[in-house]
Design a protein around this motif. Sequence first.
Motif, PDB file in Angstrom:
ATOM      1  N   LYS B  71       9.424  93.865  66.863  1.00 46.53           N
ATOM      2  CA  LYS B  71      10.298  93.343  67.889  1.00 46.53           C
ATOM      3  C   LYS B  71      10.720  91.910  67.118  1.00 46.53           C
ATOM      4  N   ARG B  72      10.417  91.739  65.857  1.00 48.95           N
ATOM      5  CA  ARG B  72      11.047  90.431  65.210  1.00 48.95           C
ATOM      6  C   ARG B  72      12.396  90.479  64.844  1.00 48.95           C
ATOM      7  N   ASP B  73      13.003  89.349  65.211  1.00 48.53           N
ATOM      8  CA  ASP B  73      14.565  89.460  64.901  1.00 48.53           C
ATOM      9  C   ASP B  73      14.719  89.157  63.300  1.00 48.53           C
ATOM     10  N   THR B  74      15.875  89.730  62.591  1.00 46.81           N
ATOM     11  CA  THR B  74      16.002  89.430  61.547  1.00 46.81           C
ATOM     12  C   THR B  74      16.700  88.022  61.606  1.00 46.81           C
ATOM     13  N   LYS B  75      16.406  87.328  60.504  1.00 44.35           N
ATOM     14  CA  LYS B  75      17.033  86.083  60.514  1.00 44.35           C
ATOM     15  C   LYS B  75      18.782  86.009  60.570  1.00 44.35           C
ATOM     16  N   ARG B  76      19.221  85.359  61.503  1.00 48.04           N
ATOM     17  CA  ARG B  76      20.853  85.356  61.515  1.00 48.04           C
ATOM     18  C   ARG B  76      21.296  84.356  60.440  1.00 48.04           C
ATOM     19  N   PRO B  77      22.645  84.744  60.209  1.00 45.67           N
ATOM     20  CA  PRO B  77      23.055  84.049  58.938  1.00 45.67           C
ATOM     21  C   PRO B  77      23.220  82.628  59.367  1.00 45.67           C
ATOM     22  N   GLN B 139      25.537  77.814  49.126  1.00 46.72           N
ATOM     23  CA  GLN B 139      25.830  78.581  50.351  1.00 46.72           C
ATOM     24  C   GLN B 139      25.553  80.083  50.010  1.00 46.72           C
ATOM     25  N   GLN B 140      26.124  80.612  48.961  1.00 44.66           N
ATOM     26  CA  GLN B 140      26.248  81.968  48.511  1.00 44.66           C
ATOM     27  C   GLN B 140      24.791  82.372  48.345  1.00 44.66           C
ATOM     28  N   ILE B 141      23.868  81.893  47.656  1.00 46.52           N
ATOM     29  CA  ILE B 141      22.674  82.134  47.461  1.00 46.52           C
ATOM     30  C   ILE B 141      21.695  82.088  48.640  1.00 46.52           C
ATOM     31  N   TRP B 142      21.890  80.782  49.426  1.00 44.66           N
ATOM     32  CA  TRP B 142      21.342  80.663  50.681  1.00 44.66           C
ATOM     33  C   TRP B 142      21.344  81.787  51.437  1.00 44.66           C
ATOM     34  N   ASP B 143      22.660  82.095  51.829  1.00 44.60           N
ATOM     35  CA  ASP B 143      22.999  83.208  52.848  1.00 44.60           C
ATOM     36  C   ASP B 143      24.591  83.541  52.615  1.00 44.60           C
ATOM     37  N   ARG B 144      24.688  84.702  51.701  1.00 41.77           N
ATOM     38  CA  ARG B 144      26.081  84.863  51.557  1.00 41.77           C
ATOM     39  C   ARG B 144      26.964  85.800  52.769  1.00 41.77           C
ATOM     40  N   ARG B 145      26.148  85.961  53.883  1.00 43.93           N
ATOM     41  CA  ARG B 145      26.775  86.589  54.985  1.00 43.93           C
ATOM     42  C   ARG B 145      27.705  85.432  55.597  1.00 43.93           C
ATOM     43  N   GLY B 157      17.800  82.238  50.982  1.00 41.66           N
ATOM     44  CA  GLY B 157      17.287  80.871  51.690  1.00 41.66           C
ATOM     45  C   GLY B 157      16.940  81.453  53.111  1.00 41.66           C
ATOM     46  N   SER B 158      17.807  81.889  53.962  1.00 41.88           N
ATOM     47  CA  SER B 158      17.510  82.341  55.223  1.00 41.88           C
ATOM     48  C   SER B 158      15.961  82.873  55.459  1.00 41.88           C
ATOM     49  N   GLY B 160      13.486  82.953  53.461  1.00 44.24           N
ATOM     50  CA  GLY B 160      12.572  82.348  52.928  1.00 44.24           C
ATOM     51  C   GLY B 160      12.115  82.863  51.646  1.00 44.24           C
ATOM     52  N   VAL B 161      12.746  83.323  50.845  1.00 43.45           N
ATOM     53  CA  VAL B 161      12.531  83.922  49.480  1.00 43.45           C
ATOM     54  C   VAL B 161      12.562  82.860  48.462  1.00 43.45           C
ATOM     55  N   LEU B 162      13.726  82.286  48.452  1.00 47.71           N
ATOM     56  CA  LEU B 162      13.812  81.150  47.492  1.00 47.71           C
ATOM     57  C   LEU B 162      13.826  79.843  48.313  1.00 47.71           C
ATOM     58  N   SER B 163      13.227  78.687  47.532  1.00 45.36           N
ATOM     59  CA  SER B 163      13.185  77.376  48.396  1.00 45.36           C
ATOM     60  C   SER B 163      14.326  76.646  48.081  1.00 45.36           C
ATOM     61  N   ASP B 164      14.535  75.461  48.698  1.00 45.39           N
ATOM     62  CA  ASP B 164      15.634  74.566  48.510  1.00 45.39           C
ATOM     63  C   ASP B 164      15.833  74.321  46.920  1.00 45.39           C
ATOM     64  N   GLN B 165      14.795  73.820  46.337  1.00 47.51           N
ATOM     65  CA  GLN B 165      14.742  73.474  44.826  1.00 47.51           C
ATOM     66  C   GLN B 165      15.054  74.767  44.041  1.00 47.51           C
ATOM     67  N   ASP B 166      14.553  75.862  44.395  1.00 48.98           N
ATOM     68  CA  ASP B 166      14.631  77.198  43.521  1.00 48.98           C
ATOM     69  C   ASP B 166      16.217  77.361  43.615  1.00 48.98           C
ATOM     70  N   ILE B 167      16.922  77.284  44.740  1.00 44.33           N
ATOM     71  CA  ILE B 167      18.380  77.700  44.837  1.00 44.33           C
ATOM     72  C   ILE B 167      19.142  76.427  43.937  1.00 44.33           C
ATOM     73  N   ARG B 168      18.606  75.242  43.987  1.00 39.98           N
ATOM     74  CA  ARG B 168      19.481  74.159  43.250  1.00 39.98           C
ATOM     75  C   ARG B 168      19.215  74.661  41.728  1.00 39.98           C
ATOM     76  N   ASP B 169      18.185  74.961  41.447  1.00 43.74           N
ATOM     77  CA  ASP B 169      17.950  75.472  39.851  1.00 43.74           C
ATOM     78  C   ASP B 169      18.727  76.629  39.464  1.00 43.74           C
ATOM     79  N   VAL B 170      18.844  77.426  40.353  1.00 45.86           N
ATOM     80  CA  VAL B 170      19.678  78.910  40.054  1.00 45.86           C
ATOM     81  C   VAL B 170      21.073  78.395  39.904  1.00 45.86           C
ATOM     82  N   VAL B 171      21.580  77.342  41.084  1.00 43.91           N
ATOM     83  CA  VAL B 171      23.014  76.906  40.996  1.00 43.91           C
ATOM     84  C   VAL B 171      23.390  76.137  39.651  1.00 43.91           C
TER      85      VAL B 171
END
Lengths: 294, 178
Positions: B71-77, B139-145, B157-158, B160-171
């Motif tokens: 019954k758990r929701d998928t995280k919305r965009p 934004q694309q990496i956090w949630d491309r939807r 991001g949504s 919870g796979v990569l953290s804020d800092q992880d995504i900054r590093d990838v960018v």
Amino acid sequence: MKRSTLTLALLTLPLAPALAAEAPYRDMTSYIDYGKSPKASDDAKHTNTYQYWKDNRKIDPEISNSLTDFWKVNWKYRDAPYDDTLHGGHDALERGEEVYKQLNAKGDFAACLGAKKGDLKGLRLTYPRFDKELGGIVGLEARIEHCAARQGMKLENGSYDNTAVSVYVTSFSNGMPLKIDVTREPMKSAFERGKKLFHTKAGWTNFSCATCHVSLVGKGLRGQIPTTHYGDIGHWPTWRSKDELQSLHVRFTECNRNAGVQPLKVGSPEYHDIEVFMTALSNGMPVTVPSQRD
Amino acid sequence: MKHTLLALAVMGLAGSQAARAADSLPPNILYDAAREKKTIWPLPVRNSGELKYNEHRQDLSRWPTLSYQDKRDTKRPEKVELQGPLNGNAENGKKIAMNTQRGNCWACHVLPGDPQGGTGGPPLINVGTWGYSDAHLYQQIWDRRVANPATEMPPYGSNGVLSDQDIRDVVAYLQTLK
């Protein structure tokens, strides 16, 4: 603390039934046109690879040997009679016969599986089906588990011996085309549920089965190329060359975890519904066991 | 300590209906609470009527499953805004992008130095010349939807796979690809 507990209790009670009825939010991969009575040849309208794999006696080696196009033959060049090499599936066939004969000493195991007068020919084609006794959709392996338990033998769905018996029973239908009817209830609803599950996104990746087998079909995923989901079921259960006798539901658990989605128990209603969906998409393709896949 | 425990117990009872519906794990998943990674998978054993269960390399039970009882929701965009300067470590970002168990970007994208790169998405070998701002890439990496609801790309991001800092590093890494 006490206050919030109370509010929670108050809030939950009247809302509970409404909440229970509401389906959780999911993203979906959009459907392709499956029609009401699907068959393997419908793939011609989608990936259009059917022409390359419809007849495994006539596989074009130029395509099956091509590094970029081999996925178009849907691995059918691994099936007999095109490929008649010996592999672990043949050991499984022998083991299956041995276990089957032990279970069927008095003939009631075959009857329990639904064989008329002990004749196994065509029996595979009657699965998956609605099973009144078990109260749901069952595949051949679930029925084998049930009927073996009646004889006092534990053959867990997905285990080697269960799957080996399935290969043995299935082999009596070799060459016969799959033909499950999903136009009438309760199979119709099972097909619809399976179709929906196949397109439902889940897991950390937010992938559905269709993400790979429809949207990314033919694309490279670092060395792996997903093929069409049409025409797959005739060669199951199969021998995986990584040294594993595998039932279809165990394959589902593998695709699930490879895609970052928590796998379900073998024999679950969800996997049975996907089995109905995928079997319908294989209608018209012949049974070919024992078989081998990478 | 005693106090909180008691309060928790009370809450557990009162809220159990809601908790079961919204948070708890569905009963028909391959899960073993006694194992470190929780998620397990079945392995047939030759000439045996029983399955052996192996531990998966990652606990997958945190995210929605295909169970009818989930019954758990998928995280919305999620629309996000990059806060402050990027401060990304490109070297680290490269490691995340090329790690199958983290960013796994190479499953779908060709990156420099990887002859096996995936073809599901566009090659990113020169994404640093596409003129995208850090905020756009973030934004694309956090949630491309948010840009493409039908995207195949995971919402890192949504979910919870990569953290804020992880995504900054990838960018930061992507911006070096020229």
